[in-house]
Structure formats: structure tokens, C-alpha cells
Design a protein around this motif. Structure first.
Motif, short mmCIF file in Angstrom:
data_model
loop_
_atom_site.label_atom_id
_atom_site.label_comp_id
_atom_site.label_asym_id
_atom_site.label_seq_id
_atom_site.Cartn_x
_atom_site.Cartn_y
_atom_site.Cartn_z
N TYR A 146 24.55 9.47 -28.78
CA TYR A 146 24.56 10.74 -29.53
C TYR A 146 24.90 10.49 -30.99
CZ TYR A 146 25.79 15.53 -30.80
OH TYR A 146 25.86 16.76 -31.42
N ASN A 147 25.93 9.71 -31.25
CA ASN A 147 26.38 9.47 -32.62
C ASN A 147 25.36 8.66 -33.44
OD1 ASN A 147 28.78 10.88 -32.42
ND2 ASN A 147 29.97 9.08 -31.78
N SER B 211 28.61 15.83 -13.07
CA SER B 211 28.08 17.11 -13.54
C SER B 211 28.97 18.29 -13.19
CB SER B 211 26.68 17.34 -12.97
OG SER B 211 26.73 17.62 -11.58
N LYS B 212 29.98 18.09 -12.33
CA LYS B 212 30.88 19.18 -11.96
C LYS B 212 31.91 19.48 -13.04
CE LYS B 212 28.90 19.46 -7.95
NZ LYS B 212 28.03 20.62 -7.65
N SER B 213 32.01 18.63 -14.04
CA SER B 213 32.96 18.83 -15.12
C SER B 213 32.30 19.58 -16.27
CB SER B 213 33.50 17.49 -15.62
OG SER B 213 32.48 16.80 -16.32
N ASP B 214 33.07 19.84 -17.32
CA ASP B 214 32.52 20.44 -18.54
C ASP B 214 32.00 19.38 -19.51
OD1 ASP B 214 32.97 23.05 -17.87
OD2 ASP B 214 34.90 23.20 -18.87
N ILE B 215 32.02 18.11 -19.09
CA ILE B 215 31.64 17.02 -19.98
C ILE B 215 30.19 16.61 -19.81
CG2 ILE B 215 32.19 14.65 -20.69
CD1 ILE B 215 34.96 15.07 -19.40
N PHE B 216 29.75 16.49 -18.56
CA PHE B 216 28.43 15.95 -18.25
C PHE B 216 27.51 17.01 -17.67
CE2 PHE B 216 31.57 12.55 -17.67
CZ PHE B 216 31.04 11.52 -18.44
N ASP B 217 26.23 16.85 -17.96
CA ASP B 217 25.20 17.69 -17.36
C ASP B 217 24.12 16.78 -16.81
OD1 ASP B 217 23.87 19.93 -16.55
OD2 ASP B 217 23.23 20.57 -18.55
N GLU C 135 26.84 20.89 -24.00
CA GLU C 135 27.01 21.44 -25.35
C GLU C 135 28.49 21.51 -25.71
OE1 GLU C 135 25.95 25.51 -27.90
OE2 GLU C 135 25.06 25.17 -25.92
N ASN C 136 29.31 21.88 -24.73
CA ASN C 136 30.76 21.94 -24.96
C ASN C 136 31.30 20.57 -25.34
OD1 ASN C 136 33.49 23.35 -24.61
ND2 ASN C 136 33.69 21.66 -23.17
#
Length: 504
Positions: A171-172, A233-239, A249-250
Motif C-alpha cells: 500500500y505504501n 477477514s473477521k477483524s476490522d483490519i483485513f478484507d 478502508e478503516n
């Protein structure tokens, strides 16, 4: 193409991913908690409870319902209970009680354990027959346990942290910020350690510039990698989209939090290192993985809006607004002897055993939340009481106020206030404990003429260089004691503390 650490190596993880949904996970743990402390054949009773609640299907095997045997793996895999294969008494971990108590939400829990789960670990110790054949074919002597095989092979890796590092770097750098299952198998899976990520990162970029056929690489591990993607994917980090994993996005909006999490989780002192390979050592894994320090929680910071709470706090969220206690009508502390075994209780909670779908609604009314918070608090009091008694102290408490007062033969005293905290609640509960201790010390001095030391006890460590430590210890002369497990305490004392040698 790099070789795997040994033939057949994989990131093994439970295949019962359906049980990782928020409501199902909370309900499954709540049903199990009704039987905490039992040993022997409690599985049938839990099966009945699960089925009557409508939580899961019966999973009939040989004419007998066996949902518990299938799905209890999830609770152990996530560090919410001790593995029933190595701990005959059903026991929830601290993380399990914190989840039931509304101290940790679903996304909190998943995000933290996503990054902390490692190989080797105490949950995975059996070498499967296919693995044994592959080792023999390669001329490798089969050790007694998977733990030994992985340690001897130099493996010390957190897959979730490894994938997070790779995604952040992609990403960076402006490259396509996703990793496919094929890329994970070919380039991430061979990493023995997290510090090998630059090699995997370079291989991913090189492959994308000059694509080759990698879909046939390490096919034996594909199912496990798919399960890992579901877990992450169950977390707010990975999709997960199709066969690719990416940052939410978060997550991209909070890269500074992710970088702090990476710095912590990649450091060697954040890993569990097995001291041996027996059952006692494997139990230590659950002590470690089931105890979530505030440093590990920094990745989960999230605004607590109503939608987030409803989605992630199935049993409701713990509030600091009101603490239930009796009205205090005079200055006298009414100390009584502490019953340590009573504080260690596990089965005084008695909602109906055979929970129906209607009865399961009690979860949302906070019964499990309040019970779990009390258990976690009381077990810390019990452990500390036993430690102080072993050191020669007389211990007591006031059921309406003081958690624990210790008095030694030289007439010195200390008052301890126990708080269960998360990163989110840390500041509020330290403030609350500070006010309580100041009041208790004043009342004790008024009626006994003794000026006791005062100590805050919490269920996690906070950095010694944090401002809270300086404020409490150096500015207010309040000691801090950290309960890392039921047996382990460490802490920091003010310079003028007369009793610290007894409790540090």
C-alpha cells in the motif's frame, strides 16, 4: 521458489469457520461458561444447551449429537478456553471472560488474535500421519510433537502479522495492495520468521512483473491458507475479495495504528517461546494467548458508535458509569477474612442449564457479562491473597469497599484495589481506583491509626515509561501491580512504599 521449512509444512487452522461469526461465537462461549469448572463428561450437557438454544445444528455422529466436539476447537483456537484435550477441567481464559464481560468486542478480539496467533503454539502439537510419511520420505527423523518439529526447524512466525506487513508495504509503495492465495502460498508460507518479509515482498513484486504459474505450488496448504484468510477477514483490519486479501478502508485510514501494531508484534519479546514440549508447556500457551495486554490492543482502537457496539458487543458493552455496591453510612471499614476458595469459584452462576432460544436472550440482558467480569476480578483477588498469605500476611476485605487489605507482623499494611482493564477502559478505571484507594486509606487511618500503602492491581502490563506510571507512582505515591496470569505478578512501587518488598 523457496522451499518450505520442512516437507508438508502449513499454517494449520480450524476449518469450522462458521463458528467465528459474532453471535455464534458469543453464544457458544456463553453455553460453555455455564459448565466451567466441570471435568469428565460435560460435553453432552453442553451439546443439549447448544441445540436447545438454536445456536448450532446437532451435528449427528453415530446417532449422537456432537456439536460441542466440532465447534469447541474454535474457542481454543482463539484463546478463549484452554484446549479440552490437555485441560480436563473446562476453563475459560482471561480473554474468554473479557469477551463475555463486554470488555472486548468481537472485532477487538479478532483483530488482536489475528496478529498474535503464531507457530509454534500449544494448540497444534500432533503430527498427522501424512506429515509423518512426508518427513520419512525426506529422511527427516520424526520428533514426538509438532512443537519440537517447528522449533527444530527454526519456525517462529505470526502469519497475520506477516501478511499485514506485506499489505502495508504494498500500500505504501503504491503497488496493488492485495495478496492472492497463490502468492501467499508461494511467497509468504516459506517464511520461517517475520523478519523474512522483505524476501517475500521482493518475490511478490518480481512475480507481478514477470508472471509465472504459481497456482500449483504447495497445494497441500491451500485449504489452510483459505481458512486463514477467512479468519483474518473477521477483524476490522483485513478484507477478502474472491481469492485476495487486502486492507479494509478503516485500516488504511489508521495506518499509524497498524505501524505501532507491527512494531510490537514483530519484536521477539512479543512471541511465546516454549520452554519444553510437554502438556504443562502447552498449557502455558493458553496462559499467554488467553491473556491480552494493552500493548496488543492498540490495533483495535475504534469509535464506539451505536452501530459498532450492536455489531461487536453481542452481550452489551461494559460501562464504567456505575459500580454496584452497598451504601456506606459510616467511616468504619468492616474487614472480614478472605475466603480464597470462594473467590476462585466457577459454578455459582445458575441460569437455566438447558437454555432455550428465549433463555438465550438473557445474554443480551447482561447476565453473562456481569458474571464474567466478577469472576475475572475475584480470581485476581484470590491469587494475590494466596501470594500474600504465603509471604506471611494476614489478608482481609470489606465486601462493600476494600478488595484486599494485607497486614504484616511489623504492623505495616497495604490496601489493594483490583481493576480489570482494556486499552479502552484503562484511563477511566485508573481514575476510579485512585479515588477509591484514597478514600479507603483515609478511612483506615481514621479508625486504626495506621497509614497503609495503596496499590492498584490490573490484569495487564502497561509500559514503565508511560505517563500513567509516572503520575500514579511518582506523583501520587500509588503502587502498581500487574497480574499477567493467576501465578505471575510484577509491578512498580513508590520510593516511600514500606511494604513493596512483600508484594513485588
Amino acid at each position: 521458489m523457496r522451499h518450505l521449512p520442512y516437507p508438508g509444512y502449513t499454517w494449520s487452522f480450524t476449518q469450522h469457520a462458521v463458528g467465528i461469526e459474532a453471535t455464534t461465537l458469543y453464544g457458544l462461549l456463553a453455553c460453555a461458561s455455564l459448565f466451567e469448572g466441570q471435568s469428565g463428561d460435560y460435553g453432552a450437557a453442553i451439546n443439549t444447551t447448544i441445540i436447545n438454544s438454536g445456536l448450532l445444528t446437532a451435528n449427528i455422529r453415530d446417532g449422537v449429537a456432537d456439536a460441542w466436539r466440532d465447534y469447541q476447537q474454535i474457542l481454543a483456537e482463539l484463546g478463549l478456553i484452554y484446549s479440552t484435550k490437555i485441560c480436563r477441567t473446562l476453563k475459560l481464559t482471561r480473554a474468554g471472560h473479557m469477551y463475555l464481560a463486554g470488555e472486548l468486542g468481537y472485532a477487538d478480539l479478532m483483530g488482536i488474535q489475528n496478529l498474535r496467533y503464531q507457530y509454534p503454539n500449544g494448540q497444534k502439537s500432533t503430527i498427522q500421519s501424512r506429515q509423518s510419511i512426508e518427513l520419512a520420505t525426506a529422511g527427516i527423523t520424526r520428533p514426538p510433537t509438532l512443537l519440537e518439529l517447528q522449533v527444530n526447524s527454526g519456525i517462529l512466525v505470526k502469519p497475520g502479522t506477516l501478511l499485514l506487513r506485506l499489505l502495508v508495504e504494498l500500500y505504501n509503495s503504491g503497488n496493488s495492495p492485495w495478496i492472492s492465495i497463490d502468492e501467499c502460498l508461494a511467497f509468504a508460507l516459506p517464511c520461517k520468521r517475520n523478519d523474512e518479509w522483505p524476501m517475500a515482498y521482493s518475490e511478490i513484486l518480481a512475480h507481478r512483473q514477470s508472471p509465472s504459474r504459481i497456482s500449483v505450488i504447495y497445494p497441500h496448504a491451500r485449504r489452510n491458507v483459505q481458512d486463514w484468510f477467512k479468519f483474518l477477514s473477521k477483524s476490522d483490519i483485513f478484507d477478502v475479495t474472491g481469492n485476495r486479501i487486502l486492507l479494509t478502508e478503516n485500516a488504511t485510514e489508521n495506518l499509524s495504528l497498524l505501524m505501532r501494531a507491527l512494531t510490537h508484534e514483530e519484536s521477539l519479546n512479543s512471541f511465546w517461546i516454549p520452554a519444553s514440549y510437554d502438556l504443562a508447556s502447552r498449557l502455558k500457551w493458553f496462559d499467554w494467548f488467553g491473556q491480552i495486554d494493552v500493548s496488543a490492543q492498540r490495533v483495535t482502537e475504534h469509535p464506539l458508535d451505536e452501530r459498532y457496539i450492536q455489531k461487536n458487543f453481542v452481550g452489551g458493552i461494559e460501562s464504567d458509569d456505575i459500580e454496584e455496591m452497598d451504601v456506606i453510612t459510616d467511616i468504619q471499614l468492616r474487614l472480614t477474612t478472605i475466603d480464597i476458595e470462594e473467590l476462585r469459584r466457577t459454578r455459582d452462576f445458575n441460569p437455566i442449564r438447558e437454555i432455550t432460544a428465549e433463555g438465550l436472550e438473557r445474554i443480551n440482558l447482561g447476565a453473562f457479562r456481569r458474571h464474567s467480569k466478577t469472576l475475572l476480578h475475584d480470581r485476581i483477588v484470590a491469587s494475590l491473597s494466596a501470594k500474600l498469605q504465603a509471604g506471611g500476611a494476614i489478608v482481609g476485605h470489606d465486601r462493600n469497599s476494600v478488595d484486599l487489605l494485607a497486614r504484616w507482623s511489623d504492623a505495616n499494611e497495604a490496601i489493594f484495589e483490583v481493576k480489570t482493564v482494556t486499552l479502552r477502559s484503562l484511563s477511566n478505571r485508573l481514575r476510579m481506583a485512585t479515588g477509591q484507594l484514597q478514600e479507603y486509606a483515609y478511612r483506615r487511618k481514621s479508625n486504626s491509626k495506621v497509614s497503609p500503602d495503596i496499590v492498584i492491581v490490573i490484569n495487564t502490563k502497561i509500559p514503565k515509561d508511560s505517563w500513567q506510571v509516572d503520575f500514579l507512582v511518582n506523583h501520587l505515591n500509588i503502587g502498581l501491580l500487574f497480574s499477567s496470569s493467576d501465578e505471575e505478578f510484577s509491578g512498580i512501587a513508590p520510593e516511600n512504599c514500606t511494604t513493596s518488598i512483600r508484594w513485588l
